[in-house]
Structure formats: C-alpha cells, structure tokens
Design a protein around this motif. Structure first.
Motif, mmCIF file in Angstrom:
data_model
loop_
_atom_site.group_PDB
_atom_site.id
_atom_site.type_symbol
_atom_site.label_atom_id
_atom_site.label_comp_id
_atom_site.label_asym_id
_atom_site.label_seq_id
_atom_site.Cartn_x
_atom_site.Cartn_y
_atom_site.Cartn_z
ATOM 1 N N LEU A 20 0.801 -1.217 0.000
ATOM 2 C CA LEU A 20 0.000 0.000 0.000
ATOM 3 C C LEU A 20 0.841 1.277 0.000
ATOM 4 O O LEU A 20 0.425 2.293 -0.568
ATOM 5 N N GLN A 21 2.037 1.225 0.585
ATOM 6 C CA GLN A 21 2.877 2.422 0.623
ATOM 7 C C GLN A 21 3.400 2.760 -0.786
ATOM 8 O O GLN A 21 3.430 3.928 -1.181
ATOM 9 N N THR A 22 3.814 1.726 -1.524
ATOM 10 C CA THR A 22 4.291 1.964 -2.903
ATOM 11 C C THR A 22 3.163 2.460 -3.787
ATOM 12 O O THR A 22 3.346 3.357 -4.618
ATOM 13 N N TRP A 23 1.973 1.897 -3.579
ATOM 14 C CA TRP A 23 0.823 2.356 -4.380
ATOM 15 C C TRP A 23 0.512 3.815 -4.094
ATOM 16 O O TRP A 23 0.280 4.615 -5.008
ATOM 17 N N ALA A 24 0.524 4.221 -2.812
ATOM 18 C CA ALA A 24 0.192 5.607 -2.447
ATOM 19 C C ALA A 24 1.217 6.591 -3.007
ATOM 20 O O ALA A 24 0.866 7.693 -3.435
ATOM 21 N N SER A 25 2.505 6.192 -3.021
ATOM 22 C CA SER A 25 3.536 7.107 -3.534
ATOM 23 C C SER A 25 3.460 7.286 -5.042
ATOM 24 O O SER A 25 4.008 8.254 -5.587
ATOM 25 N N SER A 26 2.780 6.375 -5.729
ATOM 26 C CA SER A 26 2.656 6.480 -7.188
ATOM 27 C C SER A 26 1.412 7.257 -7.614
ATOM 28 O O SER A 26 1.206 7.469 -8.808
ATOM 29 N N GLN A 27 0.578 7.667 -6.637
ATOM 30 C CA GLN A 27 -0.644 8.386 -6.948
ATOM 31 C C GLN A 27 -0.501 9.879 -6.649
ATOM 32 O O GLN A 27 0.380 10.313 -5.901
ATOM 33 N N GLN A 28 -1.398 10.637 -7.258
ATOM 34 C CA GLN A 28 -1.482 12.072 -6.970
ATOM 35 C C GLN A 28 -2.898 12.364 -6.501
ATOM 36 O O GLN A 28 -3.853 12.246 -7.262
ATOM 37 N N PHE A 29 -3.017 12.735 -5.250
ATOM 38 C CA PHE A 29 -4.325 12.975 -4.636
ATOM 39 C C PHE A 29 -4.585 14.473 -4.562
ATOM 40 O O PHE A 29 -3.714 15.247 -4.157
ATOM 41 N N SER A 30 -5.796 14.851 -4.980
ATOM 42 C CA SER A 30 -6.184 16.260 -4.973
ATOM 43 C C SER A 30 -7.510 16.414 -4.247
ATOM 44 O O SER A 30 -8.268 15.448 -4.086
ATOM 45 N N VAL A 31 -7.761 17.648 -3.836
ATOM 46 C CA VAL A 31 -9.035 17.943 -3.165
ATOM 47 C C VAL A 31 -10.179 17.634 -4.123
ATOM 48 O O VAL A 31 -10.188 18.065 -5.278
ATOM 49 N N GLY A 32 -11.156 16.863 -3.659
ATOM 50 C CA GLY A 32 -12.275 16.446 -4.496
ATOM 51 C C GLY A 32 -12.182 15.000 -4.945
ATOM 52 O O GLY A 32 -13.178 14.430 -5.408
ATOM 53 N N ASP A 33 -10.976 14.403 -4.852
ATOM 54 C CA ASP A 33 -10.830 13.002 -5.255
ATOM 55 C C ASP A 33 -11.476 12.079 -4.215
ATOM 56 O O ASP A 33 -11.737 12.456 -3.076
ATOM 57 N N ASN A 34 -11.691 10.838 -4.646
ATOM 58 C CA ASN A 34 -12.331 9.838 -3.777
ATOM 59 C C ASN A 34 -11.403 8.648 -3.550
ATOM 60 O O ASN A 34 -10.771 8.162 -4.493
ATOM 61 N N LEU A 35 -11.335 8.196 -2.311
ATOM 62 C CA LEU A 35 -10.650 6.959 -1.956
ATOM 63 C C LEU A 35 -11.700 5.853 -1.848
ATOM 64 O O LEU A 35 -12.702 6.001 -1.136
ATOM 65 N N ILE A 36 -11.464 4.750 -2.561
ATOM 66 C CA ILE A 36 -12.428 3.641 -2.551
ATOM 67 C C ILE A 36 -11.749 2.417 -1.914
ATOM 68 O O ILE A 36 -10.748 1.907 -2.448
ATOM 69 N N PHE A 37 -12.275 1.974 -0.795
ATOM 70 C CA PHE A 37 -11.751 0.796 -0.093
ATOM 71 C C PHE A 37 -12.702 -0.376 -0.350
ATOM 72 O O PHE A 37 -13.884 -0.314 0.014
ATOM 73 N N ASN A 38 -12.190 -1.402 -0.954
ATOM 74 C CA ASN A 38 -12.958 -2.643 -1.147
ATOM 75 C C ASN A 38 -12.297 -3.747 -0.316
ATOM 76 O O ASN A 38 -11.089 -4.018 -0.480
ATOM 77 N N TYR A 39 -13.059 -4.438 0.531
ATOM 78 C CA TYR A 39 -12.458 -5.402 1.468
ATOM 79 C C TYR A 39 -13.524 -6.403 1.923
ATOM 80 O O TYR A 39 -14.724 -6.131 1.910
ATOM 81 N N PRO A 40 -13.086 -7.558 2.368
ATOM 82 C CA PRO A 40 -14.007 -8.586 2.895
ATOM 83 C C PRO A 40 -14.380 -8.277 4.357
ATOM 84 O O PRO A 40 -13.834 -7.361 4.967
ATOM 85 N N PRO A 41 -15.305 -9.078 4.946
ATOM 86 C CA PRO A 41 -15.803 -8.777 6.313
ATOM 87 C C PRO A 41 -14.745 -8.842 7.405
ATOM 88 O O PRO A 41 -14.965 -8.282 8.505
ATOM 89 N N ASN A 42 -13.612 -9.516 7.170
ATOM 90 C CA ASN A 42 -12.605 -9.607 8.235
ATOM 91 C C ASN A 42 -11.711 -8.379 8.299
ATOM 92 O O ASN A 42 -10.736 -8.355 9.062
ATOM 93 N N HIS A 43 -12.015 -7.371 7.479
ATOM 94 C CA HIS A 43 -11.252 -6.118 7.512
ATOM 95 C C HIS A 43 -12.202 -4.949 7.778
ATOM 96 O O HIS A 43 -13.415 -5.083 7.665
ATOM 97 N N ASP A 44 -11.591 -3.817 8.107
ATOM 98 C CA ASP A 44 -12.336 -2.567 8.227
ATOM 99 C C ASP A 44 -11.387 -1.413 7.903
ATOM 100 O O ASP A 44 -10.208 -1.636 7.602
ATOM 101 N N VAL A 45 -11.919 -0.182 7.954
ATOM 102 C CA VAL A 45 -11.112 1.020 7.662
ATOM 103 C C VAL A 45 -11.261 1.954 8.854
ATOM 104 O O VAL A 45 -12.382 2.313 9.242
ATOM 105 N N VAL A 46 -10.110 2.343 9.399
ATOM 106 C CA VAL A 46 -10.111 3.247 10.551
ATOM 107 C C VAL A 46 -9.192 4.414 10.236
ATOM 108 O O VAL A 46 -8.009 4.227 9.912
ATOM 109 N N GLU A 47 -9.754 5.636 10.320
ATOM 110 C CA GLU A 47 -8.923 6.839 10.138
ATOM 111 C C GLU A 47 -8.409 7.274 11.508
ATOM 112 O O GLU A 47 -9.190 7.411 12.458
#
Length: 231
Positions: free
Chosen positions: A40-67
């Motif tokens: 995930l770190q290599t993927w994030a460094s290859s992207q350019q994120f701007s205000v207005g963009d969307n992050l899409i997390f797709n995962y099975p039930p044994n995972h979750d997303v915590v900010e």
C-alpha cells in the motif's frame, strides 16, 4: 442580479467542476486491494491525490477502515479513531488539503502493512495548463505570411507583344504576297491576212496619197494665180 446570487452561482459552478474533475482512487489497485498482501505504501507514492478526489476501499468482512492520527498511525493504535468504516465498500472524499492516515482495525493487520498515508494536494494539476498572459505568441498563433508568389489571374491584360490575337504593324509583315499566274503560251496561231484585205489596205493608202497630192497641187496653183494677179 444580486451579489449573493452571483456568489452562489459561481460556487455551484466551481463545485460542479471539481466533481467533474474528481478522480476515484481504488486503494491498493489495480493489482492489489485493501489487504495484508498489497504494497500500500508503494501504491500511495505512485498516486497524486487532490481535493475532491475519492478513496475507494474494497475489502471482505474480516477487515475494516479506521482513520487515525499520525501518532496512532505510526504505533498502529485504534483506541482513539477519527472515523471507522466496516461496510466492505467504503468511499471517502478528500475534502481538504493535507495528510490523512488509515489503518485496518483488525488485530495484527496494521503491523502486517495494512496501513496507508494519503497526502492531498490543494488543487488538481491540469495536464495542459494555459499559457501565461505575458508569454509571447507562438509561431503557430501568429499570422502566416506566405512567401510563395500567388498565381497570376487567369484573365489578365496581356501586352500587344505577348497577345497572340494582337497585330503589330511593326513586327507583322504583310503576308499578302502577289499571286503570280503562270503564263501559258498560247497554242493559237494568227491566221495570215487574206489577199483581199491586203489589196483593200493598198487601195486605201493609194487613195490617201492621191488626195494629198491633189491638195498640194491646188495649193501651188493658188499661189501661182495670186502671184500673177499682183504682178
């Protein structure tokens, strides 16, 4: 139209432009996902994120997303989460500039690399930015001056020397040469004078001579008579 209405319309147009230009970033994609096996770190460094963009997390039930905050991100702690999601298809809109931190709340998953840092830029960089106003116009924008001479008009006034129809008395000789008819010798021969005609001519000549002689004699006799009369 009031100032407030103008501001509202401009804001609406700006928001619509941002939504139209927004980019959807599938976390860990395209060959990975929100799991422990993706880098995930290599993927994030290859992207350019701007205000207005969307992050899409797709995962099975044994995972979750915590900010979380930066310290909790570094220590993989989820005791004081900013926000948490467990719906299996989470979409988070990047509404402000700055860094945001996300981890998986399942025990041990964050330590296995299931964590990502997102650095959001203020505006999206357009691939083709407009040229500054002070920039001198390019060659393609300047009017093209053709150095190729234009073709002469089809209907032009030609000079007398070049016009095939014009006739110059100085350069065009009189082409009407006299026509010579061949002289064909006559094959006709004059008929010889007849003896009768020749005799008539001789008689006429003789009569003339006689008349002249008589006139001469008469004149002489007249002079003689006059001479005798005076003497």
């Amino acid at each position: 139209m009031g100032v407030l209405e103008i501001i509202l319309r401009v804001s609406f147009v700006a928001m619509f432009i941002k939504l139209a230009m927004a980019t959807n970033h599938i976390v860990g994609g395209p060959n990975g996902g929100w799991d422990t096996s993706s880098d995930l770190q290599t993927w994030a460094s290859s992207q350019q994120f701007s205000v207005g963009d969307n992050l899409i997390f797709n995962y099975p039930p044994n995972h979750d997303v915590v900010e979380v905050t930066k310290p909790d991100y570094d220590s993989c702690q989820q005791t004081n989460p900013i926000q948490s999601y467990n719906d299996g298809a989470t979409t988070i809109t990047l509404t402000s500039q700055g860094k945001r931190y996300f981890i998986c709340g399942t025990i041990g998953h964050c330590n296995q690399g299931m964590k990502v840092e997102i650095d959001t830029l203020a505006t999206q960089i357009s691939p083709a930015s407009p040229a500054p106003a002070a920039e001198s116009p390019s060659i393609s924008d300047s009017p093209i001056i053709s150095i190729i001479p234009s073709a002469a008009p089809e209907e032009s006034i030609s000079s007398p020397a070049e016009s095939p129809d014009s006739k110059s008395p100085l350069f065009e000789p009189n082409m009407e040469s006299p026509t010579f008819s061949p002289v064909i010798p006559s094959t006709e021969f004059l008929a010889p004078s007849s003896p009768l005609a020749q005799h008539s001519q001789d008689v006429s000549a003789s009569s003339t001579e006689k008349g002249n002689l008589q006139a001469f004699i008469s004149i002489v006799l007249s002079f003689v008579v006059v001479f005798i009369a005076f003497f």
